[in-house]
Motif scaffolding. Sequence first.
Motif, PDB file in Angstrom:
ATOM      1  N   GLN A  88     -11.971   6.938  -4.283  1.00 46.41           N
ATOM      2  CA  GLN A  88     -11.479   8.152  -4.953  1.00 46.41           C
ATOM      3  C   GLN A  88     -11.257   7.906  -6.439  1.00 46.41           C
ATOM      4  O   GLN A  88     -11.593   8.726  -7.278  1.00 46.41           O
ATOM      5  N   ARG A  89     -10.674   6.767  -6.744  1.00 43.69           N
ATOM      6  CA  ARG A  89     -10.332   6.495  -8.150  1.00 43.69           C
ATOM      7  C   ARG A  89     -11.601   6.421  -8.997  1.00 43.69           C
ATOM      8  O   ARG A  89     -11.643   6.908 -10.120  1.00 43.69           O
ATOM      9  N   ARG A  90     -12.657   5.807  -8.426  1.00 48.41           N
ATOM     10  CA  ARG A  90     -13.937   5.727  -9.159  1.00 48.41           C
ATOM     11  C   ARG A  90     -14.472   7.133  -9.451  1.00 48.41           C
ATOM     12  O   ARG A  90     -15.037   7.389 -10.497  1.00 48.41           O
ATOM     13  N   SER A 118       7.729   4.028  -3.815  1.00 42.20           N
ATOM     14  CA  SER A 118       7.733   3.125  -2.657  1.00 42.20           C
ATOM     15  C   SER A 118       6.336   2.677  -2.271  1.00 42.20           C
ATOM     16  O   SER A 118       5.331   3.309  -2.618  1.00 42.20           O
ATOM     17  N   ARG A 119       6.314   1.577  -1.564  1.00 36.91           N
ATOM     18  CA  ARG A 119       5.107   1.048  -0.965  1.00 36.91           C
ATOM     19  C   ARG A 119       5.440   0.672   0.474  1.00 36.91           C
ATOM     20  O   ARG A 119       6.607   0.528   0.821  1.00 36.91           O
ATOM     21  N   THR A 120       4.403   0.438   1.276  1.00 41.05           N
ATOM     22  CA  THR A 120       4.620  -0.074   2.631  1.00 41.05           C
ATOM     23  C   THR A 120       3.699  -1.271   2.816  1.00 41.05           C
ATOM     24  O   THR A 120       2.517  -1.186   2.476  1.00 41.05           O
ATOM     25  N   ASP A 134      -9.412   4.148   1.009  1.00 45.52           N
ATOM     26  CA  ASP A 134      -9.888   5.436   0.486  1.00 45.52           C
ATOM     27  C   ASP A 134      -9.677   5.512  -1.020  1.00 45.52           C
ATOM     28  O   ASP A 134     -10.487   6.079  -1.750  1.00 45.52           O
ATOM     29  N   HIS A 135      -8.557   4.951  -1.459  1.00 45.63           N
ATOM     30  CA  HIS A 135      -8.170   5.107  -2.858  1.00 45.63           C
ATOM     31  C   HIS A 135      -9.194   4.519  -3.811  1.00 45.63           C
ATOM     32  O   HIS A 135      -9.487   5.085  -4.859  1.00 45.63           O
ATOM     33  N   ARG A 136      -9.753   3.366  -3.425  1.00 44.62           N
ATOM     34  CA  ARG A 136     -10.701   2.694  -4.351  1.00 44.62           C
ATOM     35  C   ARG A 136     -11.856   3.611  -4.700  1.00 44.62           C
ATOM     36  O   ARG A 136     -12.259   3.752  -5.841  1.00 44.62           O
ATOM     37  N   PHE A 174      10.494  -0.809  -2.328  1.00 46.21           N
ATOM     38  CA  PHE A 174      10.656   0.155  -3.417  1.00 46.21           C
ATOM     39  C   PHE A 174      10.634  -0.533  -4.777  1.00 46.21           C
ATOM     40  O   PHE A 174      10.887  -1.729  -4.884  1.00 46.21           O
ATOM     41  N   TYR A 175      10.330   0.248  -5.818  1.00 46.56           N
ATOM     42  CA  TYR A 175      10.606  -0.184  -7.192  1.00 46.56           C
ATOM     43  C   TYR A 175      11.096   1.031  -7.966  1.00 46.56           C
ATOM     44  O   TYR A 175      10.778   2.177  -7.602  1.00 46.56           O
ATOM     45  N   SER A 176      11.876   0.777  -8.998  1.00 43.27           N
ATOM     46  CA  SER A 176      12.467   1.896  -9.727  1.00 43.27           C
ATOM     47  C   SER A 176      12.284   1.722 -11.231  1.00 43.27           C
ATOM     48  O   SER A 176      12.953   0.897 -11.859  1.00 43.27           O
ATOM     49  N   ASP A 222       0.844  -1.207   0.000  1.00 40.83           N
ATOM     50  CA  ASP A 222       0.000   0.000   0.000  1.00 40.83           C
ATOM     51  C   ASP A 222       0.875   1.251   0.000  1.00 40.83           C
ATOM     52  O   ASP A 222       2.080   1.185   0.182  1.00 40.83           O
ATOM     53  N   LYS A 223       0.225   2.390  -0.221  1.00 39.26           N
ATOM     54  CA  LYS A 223       0.955   3.644  -0.053  1.00 39.26           C
ATOM     55  C   LYS A 223       1.107   3.863   1.443  1.00 39.26           C
ATOM     56  O   LYS A 223       0.231   3.490   2.226  1.00 39.26           O
ATOM     57  N   GLY A 224       2.162   4.497   1.840  1.00 41.06           N
ATOM     58  CA  GLY A 224       2.353   4.764   3.269  1.00 41.06           C
ATOM     59  C   GLY A 224       3.816   4.946   3.572  1.00 41.06           C
ATOM     60  O   GLY A 224       4.657   4.922   2.679  1.00 41.06           O
ATOM     61  N   GLY A 243      -3.445  -1.194  -9.723  1.00 40.57           N
ATOM     62  CA  GLY A 243      -4.509  -0.288  -9.293  1.00 40.57           C
ATOM     63  C   GLY A 243      -4.032   1.140  -9.074  1.00 40.57           C
ATOM     64  O   GLY A 243      -4.832   2.066  -9.014  1.00 40.57           O
ATOM     65  N   ARG A 244      -2.709   1.336  -8.921  1.00 42.42           N
ATOM     66  CA  ARG A 244      -2.192   2.684  -8.694  1.00 42.42           C
ATOM     67  C   ARG A 244      -1.507   3.247  -9.923  1.00 42.42           C
ATOM     68  O   ARG A 244      -0.741   4.198  -9.828  1.00 42.42           O
ATOM     69  N   LYS A 245      -1.798   2.648 -11.084  1.00 46.09           N
ATOM     70  CA  LYS A 245      -1.178   3.156 -12.307  1.00 46.09           C
ATOM     71  C   LYS A 245      -1.589   4.617 -12.536  1.00 46.09           C
ATOM     72  O   LYS A 245      -2.698   5.016 -12.171  1.00 46.09           O
ATOM     73  N   CYS A 246      -0.703   5.361 -13.144  1.00 44.43           N
ATOM     74  CA  CYS A 246      -0.956   6.781 -13.411  1.00 44.43           C
ATOM     75  C   CYS A 246      -2.325   6.974 -14.070  1.00 44.43           C
ATOM     76  O   CYS A 246      -2.619   6.372 -15.095  1.00 44.43           O
ATOM     77  N   ILE A 247      -3.125   7.847 -13.494  1.00 50.76           N
ATOM     78  CA  ILE A 247      -4.449   8.108 -14.052  1.00 50.76           C
ATOM     79  C   ILE A 247      -4.335   9.026 -15.277  1.00 50.76           C
ATOM     80  O   ILE A 247      -5.221   9.079 -16.120  1.00 50.76           O
TER      81      ILE A 247
HETATM   82  C1  HEM Z   1       5.023  11.590 -18.671  1.00 50.44           C
HETATM   83  C2  HEM Z   1       4.043  11.821 -17.851  1.00 50.44           C
HETATM   84  C3  HEM Z   1       3.772  11.083 -16.558  1.00 50.44           C
HETATM   85  C4  HEM Z   1       4.484  10.112 -15.905  1.00 50.44           C
HETATM   86  C5  HEM Z   1       5.811   9.488 -16.330  1.00 50.44           C
HETATM   87  C6  HEM Z   1       3.729   9.736 -14.725  1.00 50.44           C
HETATM   88  C7  HEM Z   1       4.116   8.755 -13.825  1.00 50.44           C
HETATM   89  C8  HEM Z   1       3.299   8.285 -12.804  1.00 50.44           C
HETATM   90  C9  HEM Z   1       3.581   7.128 -12.002  1.00 50.44           C
HETATM   91  C10 HEM Z   1       4.828   6.249 -12.097  1.00 50.44           C
HETATM   92  C11 HEM Z   1       2.548   6.962 -11.134  1.00 50.44           C
HETATM   93  C12 HEM Z   1       2.369   5.815 -10.145  1.00 50.44           C
HETATM   94  C13 HEM Z   1       3.082   6.105  -8.847  1.00 50.44           C
HETATM   95  C14 HEM Z   1       3.240   4.889  -7.961  1.00 50.44           C
HETATM   96  O1  HEM Z   1       3.306   3.736  -8.406  1.00 50.44           O
HETATM   97  O2  HEM Z   1       3.327   5.114  -6.745  1.00 50.44           O
HETATM   98  C15 HEM Z   1       1.623   8.048 -11.367  1.00 50.44           C
HETATM   99  C16 HEM Z   1       0.456   8.246 -10.665  1.00 50.44           C
HETATM  100  C17 HEM Z   1      -0.362   9.330 -10.851  1.00 50.44           C
HETATM  101  N1  HEM Z   1      -0.268  10.293 -11.820  1.00 50.44           N
HETATM  102 FE1  HEM Z   1       1.111  10.347 -13.297  1.00 50.44          FE
HETATM  103  N2  HEM Z   1       2.606  10.511 -14.669  1.00 50.44           N
HETATM  104  C18 HEM Z   1       2.577  11.327 -15.772  1.00 50.44           C
HETATM  105  C19 HEM Z   1       1.601  12.240 -16.104  1.00 50.44           C
HETATM  106  C20 HEM Z   1       0.521  12.544 -15.326  1.00 50.44           C
HETATM  107  C21 HEM Z   1      -0.480  13.527 -15.672  1.00 50.44           C
HETATM  108  C22 HEM Z   1      -0.476  14.355 -16.956  1.00 50.44           C
HETATM  109  C23 HEM Z   1      -1.364  13.559 -14.638  1.00 50.44           C
HETATM  110  C24 HEM Z   1      -2.603  14.400 -14.455  1.00 50.44           C
HETATM  111  C25 HEM Z   1      -2.978  15.353 -15.269  1.00 50.44           C
HETATM  112  C26 HEM Z   1      -0.924  12.573 -13.644  1.00 50.44           C
HETATM  113  C27 HEM Z   1      -1.549  12.304 -12.457  1.00 50.44           C
HETATM  114  C28 HEM Z   1      -1.274  11.210 -11.659  1.00 50.44           C
HETATM  115  C29 HEM Z   1      -2.092  10.807 -10.520  1.00 50.44           C
HETATM  116  C30 HEM Z   1      -3.314  11.554  -9.989  1.00 50.44           C
HETATM  117  C31 HEM Z   1      -1.523   9.626 -10.014  1.00 50.44           C
HETATM  118  C32 HEM Z   1      -2.020   8.791  -8.848  1.00 50.44           C
HETATM  119  C33 HEM Z   1      -2.869   7.658  -9.403  1.00 50.44           C
HETATM  120  C34 HEM Z   1      -3.439   6.728  -8.348  1.00 50.44           C
HETATM  121  O3  HEM Z   1      -2.736   6.337  -7.384  1.00 50.44           O
HETATM  122  O4  HEM Z   1      -4.620   6.365  -8.504  1.00 50.44           O
HETATM  123  N3  HEM Z   1       0.209  11.980 -14.117  1.00 50.44           N
HETATM  124  N4  HEM Z   1       2.087   8.834 -12.393  1.00 50.44           N
END
Ligand code: HEM
Length: 466
Positions: free
Chosen positions: A105-107, A333-335, A101-103, A354-356, A77-79, A398-402
């Motif tokens: 929020q994401r919806r 990172s995750r916890t 909370d995240h589930r 962690f992951y990188s 999880d995040k933390g 589930g935590r992929k960038c939105i």
């Molecule tokens: C090249 C562009 C971007 C990269 C490389 C990127 C990368 C990432 C990564 C790696 C995560 C996941 C973090 C984790 O695993 O802890 C993430 C989450 C997130 N990103 Fe991006 N991001 C980009 C653009 C954006 C944009 C344009 C937005 C919004 C306009 C955004 C909003 C978010 C949000 C809100 C999360 C959290 C998602 C969740 O946990 O549900 N990102 N991003």
Amino acid sequence: MTVAYKSSRDSFTFGAAPGGLPLLGHVLRLWRRPLEFLTSLPASGDLVEFRIGVRRAYIACHLGLVHQVLRDSRTFDKGGPLFEKARLLVGNGLVSSEWEDHRQQRRLVQPAFHHTRMPGYVEIMGNEIDSELSSWRTGQVFSVSDATHTLTMRITARTMFATQVGAHAAAEVTECMPIIMRGVYKRMFAPISWWERIPTRSNRLFDEAQARLREVINQTISDYRQANSDQGDVLSILVNARDEATGQGMTDQEIHDQVMTILIGGTETTGNTLAWTFYLLAEHPEIEERLHAEVDGVLGGRPPRFADLPHLVYTRRVLTETLRMYPPAWLLSRTTSREVELAGRRLPPGTPVFYSPYMLGRDPDLFPNPGRFDPDRWLPDRAATLPRDAVLPFGGGGRKCIGDDFGMAETTLTLAATAARWRLRKVAATKVSTTPKASLGTGPLPMVAQPRSAAAAGVAAGHPAE
Ligand code: HEM
């Protein structure tokens, strides 16, 4: 073959990072030369233990293990301490909230990034890109990194608040956010937490910027609630979102936290991706030439539109390759929320894992000669030989960038529009300082702008989206 080796692995090795110091562990190495430290770790095992001070932490070095961590976002999880600091700034928004909370929020937030919203956002992006490119002057040396960050900040702010009412909020965001971003990093990594309460000039500016932003965001939320209509921007969706099960919307505080999260998440990442891309293109004129050929063929001298995106395939490969080599989110990172076994190790609850994306993109088994900028690695035939999700610049599970599609559209449009009009050339002072802070940046990156042709440089007017 490499792929079989990677994907068939069903047991993983474990090792400890060498060179830890008493009491400090590996903190100095991680602090001073983080990228070298990270890329040295896979030699010790698929899961590697290291120490942050006296505390044990783990990093998943093998792609299969990283997928395992990302798939189970409830357990991983995040933390942890970094997120606690982040929460002081972005509150309990998508990036920082815990599983439960995240589930929900994401919806609620997901519809703001639905593909049907993209044409509208692309139109806003096009206007901002056009105004940025029209401000460049022939022969002018300027900080490319500052320019890309200002542009992406304006784009995120205008897609968040697209209305006349929102114009003031967008202007405030553009002014306050850089001050806040500088403070975020200091606070996240400051060894002592009382430091931020000392009334230094930078702390005062930080507090003022935060207060100004809070006020303008809250005022704009209230204006949007009264208007009660869809303005085609992100804030309209956040204000009008309702949970399907309960019919409940978000409170002002919840919306505020998501606004801050999106503004921060959407700016540094795209700004740094673009800065790295311009640097790499200046280093590789043969690749820049191919990019120009595609852009000239697809656009024929006009600004890019939403409908062009599927045709800008080489442009996209250039960006994908940049993200492999220099992923802005270089360490995450995750916890653990419960005891769990990973690579045969029992990890107690509360363990940092962690992951990188940087480390994964530099794996020589998957990417031969990983330091070579080669967009053709992403030709369909060659990409098909890689395991699924072999690079993870946007994370996964589930935590992929939105904002992944939003970010790819924004960087593709900016790169294509720039390549149609300008060449960015190195000057004597052009050096990257590979600055791994909250996001992996280039440093200031001074470069000179040369018009590609008088005609190309003149493409300023015209509406970029249909
Ligand atoms: C090249 C562009 C971007 C990269 C490389 C990127 C990368 C990432 C990564 C790696 C995560 C996941 C973090 C984790 O695993 O802890 C993430 C989450 C997130 N990103 Fe991006 N991001 C980009 C653009 C954006 C944009 C344009 C937005 C919004 C306009 C955004 C909003 C978010 C949000 C809100 C999360 C959290 C998602 C969740 O946990 O549900 N990102 N991003």
